[in-house]
Scaffold this motif. Sequence first.
Motif, PDB file in Angstrom:
ATOM      1  N   ASP A   1      73.240  31.214  66.070  1.00 12.81           N
ATOM      2  CA  ASP A   1      73.668  32.593  65.831  1.00 12.81           C
ATOM      3  C   ASP A   1      75.038  32.851  66.447  1.00 12.81           C
ATOM      4  O   ASP A   1      75.908  33.492  65.824  1.00 12.81           O
ATOM      5  CB  ASP A   1      72.642  33.572  66.416  1.00 12.81           C
ATOM      6  N   PHE A   2      75.241  32.333  67.646  1.00 16.02           N
ATOM      7  CA  PHE A   2      76.532  32.520  68.335  1.00 16.02           C
ATOM      8  C   PHE A   2      77.663  31.856  67.564  1.00 16.02           C
ATOM      9  O   PHE A   2      78.729  32.469  67.338  1.00 16.02           O
ATOM     10  CB  PHE A   2      76.436  31.952  69.753  1.00 16.02           C
ATOM     11  N   LEU A   3      77.462  30.633  67.146  1.00 15.62           N
ATOM     12  CA  LEU A   3      78.526  29.903  66.451  1.00 15.62           C
ATOM     13  C   LEU A   3      78.829  30.505  65.086  1.00 15.62           C
ATOM     14  O   LEU A   3      79.983  30.463  64.616  1.00 15.62           O
ATOM     15  CB  LEU A   3      78.131  28.434  66.284  1.00 15.62           C
ATOM     16  N   GLN A   4      77.834  31.085  64.438  1.00 11.06           N
ATOM     17  CA  GLN A   4      78.050  31.697  63.126  1.00 11.06           C
ATOM     18  C   GLN A   4      78.773  33.035  63.229  1.00 11.06           C
ATOM     19  O   GLN A   4      79.506  33.412  62.293  1.00 11.06           O
ATOM     20  CB  GLN A   4      76.700  31.901  62.420  1.00 11.06           C
ATOM     21  N   HIS A   5      78.608  33.734  64.334  1.00  2.97           N
ATOM     22  CA  HIS A   5      79.149  35.092  64.444  1.00  2.97           C
ATOM     23  C   HIS A   5      80.377  35.214  65.349  1.00  2.97           C
ATOM     24  O   HIS A   5      81.045  36.250  65.329  1.00  2.97           O
ATOM     25  CB  HIS A   5      78.057  36.048  64.942  1.00  2.97           C
ATOM     26  N   ARG A   6      80.662  34.194  66.130  1.00  3.35           N
ATOM     27  CA  ARG A   6      81.851  34.239  67.000  1.00  3.35           C
ATOM     28  C   ARG A   6      83.055  33.783  66.190  1.00  3.35           C
ATOM     29  O   ARG A   6      83.148  32.635  65.753  1.00  3.35           O
ATOM     30  CB  ARG A   6      81.636  33.331  68.216  1.00  3.35           C
ATOM     31  N   ILE A   7      83.988  34.719  65.977  1.00  2.00           N
ATOM     32  CA  ILE A   7      85.180  34.442  65.168  1.00  2.00           C
ATOM     33  C   ILE A   7      86.420  34.727  66.014  1.00  2.00           C
ATOM     34  O   ILE A   7      86.883  35.880  66.117  1.00  2.00           O
ATOM     35  CB  ILE A   7      85.211  35.300  63.886  1.00  2.00           C
ATOM     36  N   PRO A   8      86.998  33.708  66.672  1.00  2.00           N
ATOM     37  CA  PRO A   8      88.226  33.918  67.455  1.00  2.00           C
ATOM     38  C   PRO A   8      89.369  34.359  66.558  1.00  2.00           C
ATOM     39  O   PRO A   8      89.495  33.900  65.417  1.00  2.00           O
ATOM     40  CB  PRO A   8      88.492  32.541  68.063  1.00  2.00           C
ATOM     41  N   SER A   9      90.196  35.234  67.084  1.00  2.00           N
ATOM     42  CA  SER A   9      91.293  35.766  66.263  1.00  2.00           C
ATOM     43  C   SER A   9      92.260  34.665  65.835  1.00  2.00           C
ATOM     44  O   SER A   9      92.827  34.721  64.731  1.00  2.00           O
ATOM     45  CB  SER A   9      92.041  36.852  67.046  1.00  2.00           C
ATOM     46  N   ALA A  10      92.468  33.668  66.677  1.00  5.04           N
ATOM     47  CA  ALA A  10      93.402  32.596  66.326  1.00  5.04           C
ATOM     48  C   ALA A  10      92.843  31.697  65.227  1.00  5.04           C
ATOM     49  O   ALA A  10      93.607  31.076  64.477  1.00  5.04           O
ATOM     50  CB  ALA A  10      93.730  31.755  67.561  1.00  5.04           C
ATOM     51  N   LEU A  11      91.529  31.647  65.126  1.00  9.10           N
ATOM     52  CA  LEU A  11      90.900  30.756  64.147  1.00  9.10           C
ATOM     53  C   LEU A  11      90.641  31.467  62.828  1.00  9.10           C
ATOM     54  O   LEU A  11      90.762  30.860  61.749  1.00  9.10           O
ATOM     55  CB  LEU A  11      89.574  30.216  64.718  1.00  9.10           C
ATOM     56  N   GLN A  12      90.285  32.740  62.907  1.00  7.44           N
ATOM     57  CA  GLN A  12      89.938  33.548  61.737  1.00  7.44           C
ATOM     58  C   GLN A  12      88.819  32.891  60.904  1.00  7.44           C
ATOM     59  O   GLN A  12      88.808  32.983  59.672  1.00  7.44           O
ATOM     60  CB  GLN A  12      91.179  33.812  60.872  1.00  7.44           C
ATOM     61  N   ALA A  13      87.935  32.230  61.619  1.00 10.46           N
ATOM     62  CA  ALA A  13      86.758  31.612  61.001  1.00 10.46           C
ATOM     63  C   ALA A  13      85.716  31.455  62.102  1.00 10.46           C
ATOM     64  O   ALA A  13      86.048  31.394  63.280  1.00 10.46           O
ATOM     65  CB  ALA A  13      87.105  30.261  60.381  1.00 10.46           C
ATOM     66  N   PRO A  14      84.444  31.395  61.750  1.00  8.11           N
ATOM     67  CA  PRO A  14      83.417  31.207  62.785  1.00  8.11           C
ATOM     68  C   PRO A  14      83.591  29.866  63.500  1.00  8.11           C
ATOM     69  O   PRO A  14      84.084  28.895  62.921  1.00  8.11           O
ATOM     70  CB  PRO A  14      82.106  31.245  62.001  1.00  8.11           C
ATOM     71  N   LEU A  15      83.142  29.832  64.757  1.00  7.92           N
ATOM     72  CA  LEU A  15      83.175  28.576  65.507  1.00  7.92           C
ATOM     73  C   LEU A  15      82.379  27.492  64.804  1.00  7.92           C
ATOM     74  O   LEU A  15      82.650  26.303  64.963  1.00  7.92           O
ATOM     75  CB  LEU A  15      82.614  28.790  66.918  1.00  7.92           C
ATOM     76  N   ALA A  16      81.389  27.888  64.012  1.00 11.90           N
ATOM     77  CA  ALA A  16      80.581  26.919  63.284  1.00 11.90           C
ATOM     78  C   ALA A  16      81.407  26.089  62.305  1.00 11.90           C
ATOM     79  O   ALA A  16      80.938  25.040  61.838  1.00 11.90           O
ATOM     80  CB  ALA A  16      79.469  27.635  62.528  1.00 11.90           C
ATOM     81  N   ALA A  17      82.616  26.528  61.994  1.00  9.62           N
ATOM     82  CA  ALA A  17      83.459  25.786  61.052  1.00  9.62           C
ATOM     83  C   ALA A  17      84.197  24.632  61.719  1.00  9.62           C
ATOM     84  O   ALA A  17      84.768  23.785  61.026  1.00  9.62           O
ATOM     85  CB  ALA A  17      84.476  26.731  60.407  1.00  9.62           C
ATOM     86  N   LEU A  18      84.186  24.591  63.050  1.00  9.10           N
ATOM     87  CA  LEU A  18      84.944  23.565  63.765  1.00  9.10           C
ATOM     88  C   LEU A  18      84.138  22.273  63.883  1.00  9.10           C
ATOM     89  O   LEU A  18      82.945  22.298  64.249  1.00  9.10           O
ATOM     90  CB  LEU A  18      85.323  24.052  65.157  1.00  9.10           C
ATOM     91  N   PRO A  19      84.758  21.107  63.615  1.00  7.54           N
ATOM     92  CA  PRO A  19      84.053  19.815  63.717  1.00  7.54           C
ATOM     93  C   PRO A  19      83.427  19.586  65.098  1.00  7.54           C
ATOM     94  O   PRO A  19      82.335  19.003  65.191  1.00  7.54           O
ATOM     95  CB  PRO A  19      85.149  18.789  63.414  1.00  7.54           C
ATOM     96  N   ARG A  20      84.122  20.033  66.153  1.00  9.36           N
ATOM     97  CA  ARG A  20      83.589  19.819  67.506  1.00  9.36           C
ATOM     98  C   ARG A  20      82.216  20.467  67.661  1.00  9.36           C
ATOM     99  O   ARG A  20      81.280  19.853  68.184  1.00  9.36           O
ATOM    100  CB  ARG A  20      84.564  20.405  68.532  1.00  9.36           C
ATOM    101  N   PHE A  21      82.087  21.696  67.203  1.00 14.99           N
ATOM    102  CA  PHE A  21      80.811  22.403  67.353  1.00 14.99           C
ATOM    103  C   PHE A  21      79.765  21.900  66.354  1.00 14.99           C
ATOM    104  O   PHE A  21      78.567  21.920  66.632  1.00 14.99           O
ATOM    105  CB  PHE A  21      81.025  23.905  67.204  1.00 14.99           C
ATOM    106  N   GLN A  22      80.232  21.452  65.207  1.00 20.80           N
ATOM    107  CA  GLN A  22      79.294  20.866  64.246  1.00 20.80           C
ATOM    108  C   GLN A  22      78.671  19.593  64.821  1.00 20.80           C
ATOM    109  O   GLN A  22      77.457  19.369  64.696  1.00 20.80           O
ATOM    110  CB  GLN A  22      80.019  20.560  62.936  1.00 20.80           C
ATOM    111  N   ALA A  23      79.495  18.762  65.473  1.00 18.28           N
ATOM    112  CA  ALA A  23      78.979  17.533  66.072  1.00 18.28           C
ATOM    113  C   ALA A  23      78.015  17.839  67.210  1.00 18.28           C
ATOM    114  O   ALA A  23      76.975  17.180  67.357  1.00 18.28           O
ATOM    115  CB  ALA A  23      80.146  16.669  66.565  1.00 18.28           C
ATOM    116  N   LEU A  24      78.353  18.849  68.011  1.00 18.65           N
ATOM    117  CA  LEU A  24      77.487  19.201  69.129  1.00 18.65           C
ATOM    118  C   LEU A  24      76.157  19.764  68.617  1.00 18.65           C
ATOM    119  O   LEU A  24      75.082  19.429  69.142  1.00 18.65           O
ATOM    120  CB  LEU A  24      78.195  20.210  70.032  1.00 18.65           C
ATOM    121  N   ALA A  25      76.219  20.598  67.593  1.00 20.64           N
ATOM    122  CA  ALA A  25      74.986  21.115  66.988  1.00 20.64           C
ATOM    123  C   ALA A  25      74.152  19.973  66.415  1.00 20.64           C
ATOM    124  O   ALA A  25      72.910  19.997  66.473  1.00 20.64           O
ATOM    125  CB  ALA A  25      75.322  22.125  65.894  1.00 20.64           C
ATOM    126  N   GLY A  26      74.837  18.958  65.883  1.00 20.66           N
ATOM    127  CA  GLY A  26      74.127  17.793  65.375  1.00 20.66           C
ATOM    128  C   GLY A  26      73.442  17.006  66.477  1.00 20.66           C
ATOM    129  O   GLY A  26      72.333  16.474  66.287  1.00 20.66           O
TER     130      GLY A  26
END
Length: 398
Positions: free
Chosen positions: A275-300
């Motif tokens: 839920d956190f990764l889907q809803h946390r959208i940093p202004s510099a990224l303009q996308a949820p943290l879930a879109a980042l490979p680093r967090f995808q690998a960690l979730a995996g």
Amino acid sequence: MNSPAFSPFPSGFDPQRVDSDPGSPQRLAALTRSFAQRAAHYDVTGDFPHDNFAELHDAGLLRLALPARLGGNECDLATALRVITAVAKGDPSSALILTMHYLHSLRLRTASGWPAALQQQVAADIVKNGALINSLRVEPALGTPARGGLPATRATRTEKGWQLDGEKIYSTGSHGLSWLLVWGATDDPQPLTGSFLVPASASGVQIIDDWDHLGMRATCSHRVVFRRVTIPFDHAISLNERPAAQDAQETLWMSVLLPAVYDAVAQSAQQWLHDFLQHRIPSALQAPLAALPRFQALAGRIDTLLFSNQTLLHSAATGNIDPVRGGQLKHLITSQAIEAVELAIEAAGNPGLSRRSDLQRHLRNVLCARIHTPQDDVILQTAGQRVLAFSSNQQRSV
């Protein structure tokens, strides 16, 4: 005229016709949501979760593991696992208390050392009133009985029955229990040890509220003191010169249900992180943290750890793991659950450690997995002795 036969059950209750599926997925999902809404409150207060157990009683889940002849569902391990997992996702403290209750319900199926009248009395109290039962074994001086030693709690013979004196610590469920199985030793020159069944309401039983731990706070694992507590002689269960060995079925149930509590905590932490990764959208990224490979690998990584846990639990619950590996099962599942929650904390950073966050509560709860018997050093040493002995025997047979 013959008087009607005594029945321990409510009028009109047929012990052979209990709810065929008290653990239906819909019912369990509703209990998870209900318990989760109260979990933070009980974590702060440390109060016994009476509301949760009232719901479990209403749902017919407190009698789930009782034998059918005593009004229970006589469920299999896979069903008990589903219930414990659902309860633990909502409130793991309630799940741990329920696990201990189920283990004692299981023992009533064989009832070794239990007088028939006591079996009926305790089972009827569970069915009618939602009574809970657990063992009280650990003592201040002795520590855990698993390391050996004789309990300081003494049972003395009197004209009225046994008189119990002593104290127990880490008494899981204390304020919610109706029946206490107190491990003690007799006053014989060669003491016998066993469990003494004590009604929680008995005169001389005192609960001292000293459980103020980091996690699993609503288990109410307080100190219980016994001063001149008198019980009938037939309330002594399985007195022996040596502790009775745990049977294979009980070992398997404990090895599955206990770690399942902490695996469920890790599942809750995983959901929080998603839920956190889907809803946390940093202004510099303009996308949820879930879109980042680093967090995808960690979730995996987290999902892989929990996939391993689910595979182990399912295999054990369906009889595909030898009970002799129960300790290793507990070690693997709890270690992987702890690692999964720690990875979630690593990913979330400060938001996960905020006192307002459920994730920090999941971390505190999952760390308590390490304190349960058997501890890792005993598990690994026992496993090593077993495989080395097998290897030695193999070499001699060549």
